[in-house]
Write a protein that holds these residues in place. Structure first.
Motif, PDB file in Angstrom:
ATOM      1  N   ILE A 208     -51.038 -26.075  11.383  1.00 31.62           N
ATOM      2  CA  ILE A 208     -50.952 -26.204   9.935  1.00 31.62           C
ATOM      3  C   ILE A 208     -49.574 -25.740   9.493  1.00 31.62           C
ATOM      4  CG2 ILE A 208     -51.972 -25.519   7.724  1.00 31.62           C
ATOM      5  CD1 ILE A 208     -53.980 -26.881   9.674  1.00 31.62           C
ATOM      6  N   THR A 209     -48.933 -26.532   8.644  1.00 31.69           N
ATOM      7  CA  THR A 209     -47.656 -26.146   8.055  1.00 31.69           C
ATOM      8  C   THR A 209     -47.789 -26.250   6.543  1.00 31.69           C
ATOM      9  OG1 THR A 209     -46.389 -26.946   9.953  1.00 31.69           O
ATOM     10  CG2 THR A 209     -45.189 -26.683   7.881  1.00 31.69           C
ATOM     11  N   VAL A 210     -47.400 -25.175   5.852  1.00 33.12           N
ATOM     12  CA  VAL A 210     -47.387 -25.151   4.394  1.00 33.12           C
ATOM     13  C   VAL A 210     -45.950 -24.909   3.975  1.00 33.12           C
ATOM     14  CG1 VAL A 210     -48.281 -24.060   2.310  1.00 33.12           C
ATOM     15  CG2 VAL A 210     -49.714 -24.198   4.355  1.00 33.12           C
ATOM     16  N   THR A 211     -45.408 -25.805   3.151  1.00 29.53           N
ATOM     17  CA  THR A 211     -44.033 -25.664   2.693  1.00 29.53           C
ATOM     18  C   THR A 211     -43.997 -24.916   1.370  1.00 29.53           C
ATOM     19  OG1 THR A 211     -44.021 -27.744   1.454  1.00 29.53           O
ATOM     20  CG2 THR A 211     -43.429 -27.860   3.804  1.00 29.53           C
ATOM     21  N   GLN A 212     -42.811 -24.461   1.017  1.00 33.76           N
ATOM     22  CA  GLN A 212     -42.654 -23.708  -0.224  1.00 33.76           C
ATOM     23  C   GLN A 212     -43.050 -24.537  -1.434  1.00 33.76           C
ATOM     24  OE1 GLN A 212     -38.732 -22.277  -0.956  1.00 33.76           O
ATOM     25  NE2 GLN A 212     -39.283 -21.311  -2.871  1.00 33.76           N
ATOM     26  N   ASP A 213     -42.844 -25.841  -1.380  1.00 39.41           N
ATOM     27  CA  ASP A 213     -43.230 -26.691  -2.507  1.00 39.41           C
ATOM     28  C   ASP A 213     -44.673 -27.190  -2.361  1.00 39.41           C
ATOM     29  OD1 ASP A 213     -42.568 -28.338  -0.402  1.00 39.41           O
ATOM     30  OD2 ASP A 213     -41.357 -29.712  -1.582  1.00 39.41           O
ATOM     31  N   VAL A 214     -45.473 -26.482  -1.572  1.00 41.26           N
ATOM     32  CA  VAL A 214     -46.926 -26.626  -1.450  1.00 41.26           C
ATOM     33  C   VAL A 214     -47.346 -27.964  -0.834  1.00 41.26           C
ATOM     34  CG1 VAL A 214     -49.107 -26.112  -2.583  1.00 41.26           C
ATOM     35  CG2 VAL A 214     -47.039 -25.220  -3.561  1.00 41.26           C
ATOM     36  N   GLN A 215     -46.550 -28.477   0.073  1.00 44.60           N
ATOM     37  CA  GLN A 215     -46.997 -29.602   0.877  1.00 44.60           C
ATOM     38  C   GLN A 215     -47.729 -29.025   2.078  1.00 44.60           C
ATOM     39  OE1 GLN A 215     -43.448 -31.889   1.681  1.00 44.60           O
ATOM     40  NE2 GLN A 215     -43.917 -33.244  -0.015  1.00 44.60           N
ATOM     41  N   VAL A 216     -48.854 -29.619   2.436  1.00 52.12           N
ATOM     42  CA  VAL A 216     -49.654 -29.137   3.556  1.00 52.12           C
ATOM     43  C   VAL A 216     -49.691 -30.215   4.629  1.00 52.12           C
ATOM     44  CG1 VAL A 216     -51.914 -28.316   4.303  1.00 52.12           C
ATOM     45  CG2 VAL A 216     -51.071 -27.708   2.022  1.00 52.12           C
TER      46      VAL A 216
ATOM     47  N   ILE B 188     -48.760 -16.705  -0.580  1.00 52.16           N
ATOM     48  CA  ILE B 188     -48.360 -16.356  -1.944  1.00 52.16           C
ATOM     49  C   ILE B 188     -46.871 -16.009  -1.975  1.00 52.16           C
ATOM     50  CG2 ILE B 188     -48.643 -14.631  -3.775  1.00 52.16           C
ATOM     51  CD1 ILE B 188     -51.652 -14.550  -2.900  1.00 52.16           C
ATOM     52  N   LYS B 189     -46.417 -15.214  -1.003  1.00 49.16           N
ATOM     53  CA  LYS B 189     -45.004 -14.849  -0.942  1.00 49.16           C
ATOM     54  C   LYS B 189     -44.123 -16.072  -0.697  1.00 49.16           C
ATOM     55  CE  LYS B 189     -45.708 -10.086   0.296  1.00 49.16           C
ATOM     56  NZ  LYS B 189     -45.424  -8.989   1.195  1.00 49.16           N
ATOM     57  N   LEU B 190     -44.599 -17.004   0.096  1.00 50.72           N
ATOM     58  CA  LEU B 190     -43.857 -18.235   0.344  1.00 50.72           C
ATOM     59  C   LEU B 190     -43.622 -18.984  -0.960  1.00 50.72           C
ATOM     60  CD1 LEU B 190     -42.686 -20.383   2.323  1.00 50.72           C
ATOM     61  CD2 LEU B 190     -44.994 -21.342   2.412  1.00 50.72           C
ATOM     62  N   ALA B 191     -44.665 -19.117  -1.769  1.00 55.13           N
ATOM     63  CA  ALA B 191     -44.551 -19.840  -3.041  1.00 55.13           C
ATOM     64  C   ALA B 191     -43.620 -19.127  -4.016  1.00 55.13           C
ATOM     65  CB  ALA B 191     -45.928 -20.019  -3.661  1.00 55.13           C
TER      66      ALA B 191
ATOM     67  N   GLY C 211     -36.523 -24.813  -1.481  1.00 54.92           N
ATOM     68  CA  GLY C 211     -37.635 -25.516  -0.858  1.00 54.92           C
ATOM     69  C   GLY C 211     -37.544 -25.654   0.646  1.00 54.92           C
ATOM     70  N   ASP C 212     -36.721 -24.813   1.278  1.00 57.17           N
ATOM     71  CA  ASP C 212     -36.551 -24.951   2.717  1.00 57.17           C
ATOM     72  C   ASP C 212     -37.351 -23.916   3.510  1.00 57.17           C
ATOM     73  OD1 ASP C 212     -35.002 -22.845   1.894  1.00 57.17           O
ATOM     74  OD2 ASP C 212     -33.179 -23.508   2.882  1.00 57.17           O
ATOM     75  N   CYS C 213     -38.264 -23.193   2.862  1.00 60.95           N
ATOM     76  CA  CYS C 213     -39.118 -22.228   3.554  1.00 60.95           C
ATOM     77  C   CYS C 213     -40.459 -22.879   3.882  1.00 60.95           C
ATOM     78  CB  CYS C 213     -39.371 -21.004   2.688  1.00 60.95           C
ATOM     79  SG  CYS C 213     -37.922 -20.001   2.425  1.00 60.95           S
ATOM     80  N   GLN C 214     -41.022 -22.476   5.003  1.00 61.06           N
ATOM     81  CA  GLN C 214     -42.346 -22.963   5.380  1.00 61.06           C
ATOM     82  C   GLN C 214     -43.010 -21.979   6.324  1.00 61.06           C
ATOM     83  OE1 GLN C 214     -41.445 -26.739   7.190  1.00 61.06           O
ATOM     84  NE2 GLN C 214     -41.393 -25.864   9.240  1.00 61.06           N
ATOM     85  N   VAL C 215     -44.328 -22.075   6.406  1.00 58.55           N
ATOM     86  CA  VAL C 215     -45.117 -21.260   7.321  1.00 58.55           C
ATOM     87  C   VAL C 215     -45.920 -22.211   8.184  1.00 58.55           C
ATOM     88  CG1 VAL C 215     -47.013 -19.607   7.495  1.00 58.55           C
ATOM     89  CG2 VAL C 215     -45.287 -19.321   5.725  1.00 58.55           C
TER      90      VAL C 215
ATOM     91  N   ASP D  10     -58.815 -15.228   9.032  1.00 55.26           N
ATOM     92  CA  ASP D  10     -58.784 -14.713  10.401  1.00 55.26           C
ATOM     93  C   ASP D  10     -57.530 -15.186  11.142  1.00 55.26           C
ATOM     94  OD1 ASP D  10     -61.208 -13.473  10.006  1.00 55.26           O
ATOM     95  OD2 ASP D  10     -62.347 -14.817  11.326  1.00 55.26           O
ATOM     96  N   TYR D  11     -56.862 -16.204  10.613  1.00 58.62           N
ATOM     97  CA  TYR D  11     -55.704 -16.808  11.265  1.00 58.62           C
ATOM     98  C   TYR D  11     -54.387 -16.488  10.570  1.00 58.62           C
ATOM     99  CZ  TYR D  11     -58.849 -19.446  14.202  1.00 58.62           C
ATOM    100  OH  TYR D  11     -59.801 -19.794  15.118  1.00 58.62           O
ATOM    101  N   ILE D  12     -54.428 -16.308   9.255  1.00 56.37           N
ATOM    102  CA  ILE D  12     -53.200 -16.026   8.505  1.00 56.37           C
ATOM    103  C   ILE D  12     -53.532 -15.176   7.289  1.00 56.37           C
ATOM    104  CG2 ILE D  12     -53.338 -18.175   7.189  1.00 56.37           C
ATOM    105  CD1 ILE D  12     -50.215 -18.196   7.312  1.00 56.37           C
ATOM    106  N   ASP D  13     -52.653 -14.245   6.987  1.00 59.89           N
ATOM    107  CA  ASP D  13     -52.809 -13.399   5.810  1.00 59.89           C
ATOM    108  C   ASP D  13     -52.498 -14.243   4.571  1.00 59.89           C
ATOM    109  OD1 ASP D  13     -52.608 -11.535   3.763  1.00 59.89           O
ATOM    110  OD2 ASP D  13     -51.308 -10.180   4.873  1.00 59.89           O
TER     111      ASP D  13
END
Length: 59
Positions: free
Chosen positions: A39-47, A17-20, A26-30, A9-12
């Motif tokens: 909540i921040t999720v980085t491309q290298d899957v740090q939450v 998946i596209k981020l990964a 490794g400089d992309c994040q959502v 309900d908050y994020i698609d």
């Protein structure tokens, strides 16, 4: 324990998946709001939850 609304309900989920799949250094994040948390999720899957590292890798 408080019932939480579904995360989708908050994020698609496709965004994560596209981020990964990004071919960058490794400089992309959502970052998004979920209930009362940032909540921040980085491309290298740090939450990060509210700026604090919560999980470094997915199982």
């Amino acid at each position: 324990m408080t019932e939480m609304p579904p995360l989708h309900d908050y994020i698609d989920p496709e965004i994560l998946i596209k981020l990964a799949e990004q071919d960058t250094a490794g400089d992309c994040q959502v970052t998004f709001q979920f209930v009362d948390h940032q909540i921040t999720v980085t491309q290298d899957v740090q939450v990060f939850i509210d700026g604090k590292l919560n999980r470094q890798t997915l199982p």
